[in-house]
Write an enzyme that holds these catalytic residues in place. Structure first.
Site, PDB file in Angstrom:
ATOM      1  N   TYR A  60      -1.478  10.585  11.557  1.00 55.01           N
ATOM      2  CA  TYR A  60      -1.888   9.534  10.622  1.00 55.01           C
ATOM      3  C   TYR A  60      -3.223   8.929  11.053  1.00 55.01           C
ATOM      4  CZ  TYR A  60      -1.692   5.184   7.925  1.00 55.01           C
ATOM      5  OH  TYR A  60      -1.983   4.134   7.073  1.00 55.01           O
ATOM      6  N   GLY A  69       4.421  -0.519  -3.563  1.00 54.73           N
ATOM      7  CA  GLY A  69       3.728  -0.967  -2.368  1.00 54.73           C
ATOM      8  C   GLY A  69       2.354  -1.559  -2.612  1.00 54.73           C
ATOM      9  N   SER A 125      -7.274   2.645   7.762  1.00 57.19           N
ATOM     10  CA  SER A 125      -6.523   1.948   8.798  1.00 57.19           C
ATOM     11  C   SER A 125      -7.381   1.726  10.040  1.00 57.19           C
ATOM     12  CB  SER A 125      -5.285   2.758   9.194  1.00 57.19           C
ATOM     13  OG  SER A 125      -4.620   2.183  10.302  1.00 57.19           O
ATOM     14  N   ASN A 172       2.487   3.363  -7.874  1.00 58.07           N
ATOM     15  CA  ASN A 172       3.799   3.055  -8.448  1.00 58.07           C
ATOM     16  C   ASN A 172       4.603   2.085  -7.586  1.00 58.07           C
ATOM     17  OD1 ASN A 172       3.877   5.733  -6.867  1.00 58.07           O
ATOM     18  ND2 ASN A 172       6.023   5.071  -6.787  1.00 58.07           N
ATOM     19  N   ASP A 214      -1.180  14.017  -8.741  1.00 64.98           N
ATOM     20  CA  ASP A 214      -0.885  14.429  -7.367  1.00 64.98           C
ATOM     21  C   ASP A 214      -2.207  14.841  -6.749  1.00 64.98           C
ATOM     22  OD1 ASP A 214      -0.134  15.570  -4.980  1.00 64.98           O
ATOM     23  OD2 ASP A 214       1.467  16.807  -5.830  1.00 64.98           O
ATOM     24  N   THR A 244       6.201  -2.318   3.584  1.00 62.75           N
ATOM     25  CA  THR A 244       6.382  -1.337   2.519  1.00 62.75           C
ATOM     26  C   THR A 244       7.276  -0.222   3.033  1.00 62.75           C
ATOM     27  OG1 THR A 244       4.488   0.030   3.166  1.00 62.75           O
ATOM     28  CG2 THR A 244       4.055  -1.787   1.628  1.00 62.75           C
TER      29      THR A 244
END
Length: 313
Positions: free
Chosen positions: A232, A47, A172, A45, A93, A271
């Site tokens: 993360y 970024g 990442s 939705n 979700d 973002t």
């Protein structure tokens, strides 16, 4: 010219190079997709996810845009539909098993399955020099377990094709096993996670669960975990490892039912997740995901990319 200015100049040169790559049509590849090709993009939705969905739809695919919140998802979908793009919305979700099951049933009923899955949905609660693990469980549950849950749910729905189905995980560089600065200190554990032949889901799960247990008892700082955005980084390390594992398992699929799975680092992107502090635009950041989803090179699987270049896990 100072060091900061030179670095900025290099980033600008690279940005221009990537922008040029984006203008190169796919005519040098076999255009295997059509408007009947179904691509699902999680967390799309806004970024990077929004731009991935936008670029895929611009190539003529049918894109399913997903979001946890129905209202924002419908608004994002409307923006693309007003441009004439074939984009539809469904709530999803990835950490809610009931939501994943409902979505799976809907995809099967309406399209008979899918051809491309982009696992983009993710969270991060640290900014700048922060390294809090207050939300570690949410980060791990979303970025790793949620990605894994979605992958497992979609694999049986991947439609047969002589060109193979595609799964792309947005991860990442912070999750690299052997990065010079931000890596797991335990050499034995790193070697186990690096050996794709003996790599297992149980090992990956036990690694992140061990971290979460140390977070709960307050010993994580001495546990040898990555020192930058610890939760993360570890969640993305787990997602990277899972990509390699599943690519190995999926390589045994028979011809006509092949599924190619890769991951990529979009860079430090402007973002909401980076508090708008990144230096890469979502448009540029999305490029490698779209490239991996549409490439006709059927031998690319289990790899890690950044800016259309393979990098080491």
């Amino acid at each position: 010219m100072g060091k900061k200015e030179r670095a900025q100049e290099r980033r600008e040169q690279r940005r221009q190079q990537i922008s040029l790559l984006r203008t190169i049509p796919y005519s040098d590849q076999q255009r295997w997709w059509s408007n009947e090709t179904i691509a699902v993009v999680t967390g799309s939705n806004r970024g990077i996810g929004f731009e991935i969905a936008h670029q895929l739809a611009s190539h003529g695919l049918t894109v399913v845009l997903t979001s946890r919140e129905t209202r924002v998802g419908e608004e994002a979908t409307k923006i693309m539909q007003e441009k004439g793009l074939n984009v539809v919305f469904h709530q999803l979700d990835i950490v809610d098993p009931a939501s994943v099951e409902t979505f799976s049933d809907w995809i099967k009923e309406n399209y008979g399955g899918l051809d491309i899955l982009i696992n983009n949905a993710g969270v991060n609660f640290n900014f700048g020099t922060d390294n809090s693990v207050e939300y570690a469980e949410t980060v791990i549950q979303t970025n790793y377990f949620g990605t894994k849950s979605m992958t497992k749910a979609m694999i049986p729905l991947m439609r047969p094709s002589p060109f193979g189905a595609r799964i792309v995980n947005v991860t990442s560089r912070l999750g690299r096993l052997n990065g010079r600065r931000n890596r797991i200190a335990n050499v034995s554990l790193r070697q186990q996670l690096e050996d794709v032949d003996s790599l297992s889901e149980e090992l990956i799960d036990s690694t992140v669960n061990s971290f979460l247990e140390q977070v709960k008892n307050g010993t994580w700082e001495s546990g040898g975990w990555p020192q930058v955005f610890t939760d993360y980084s570890l969640s993305k390390l787990a997602a990277n490892a899972y990509t390699r594992l599943m690519a190995r398992i999926l390589s045994d699929q028979p011809e006509g039912q092949k599924i190619y799975m890769n991951c990529y680092c979009p860079g430090w992107v402007k973002t909401a997740m980076t508090d708008w502090a990144g230096h890469t635009s979502p448009e540029v950041a999305a490029d490698t995901a779209v490239w991996l989803a549409l490439t006709s090179d059927q031998f690319v699987s289990g790899k890690f990319f950044a800016e259309r270049r393979e990098i080491n896990f």
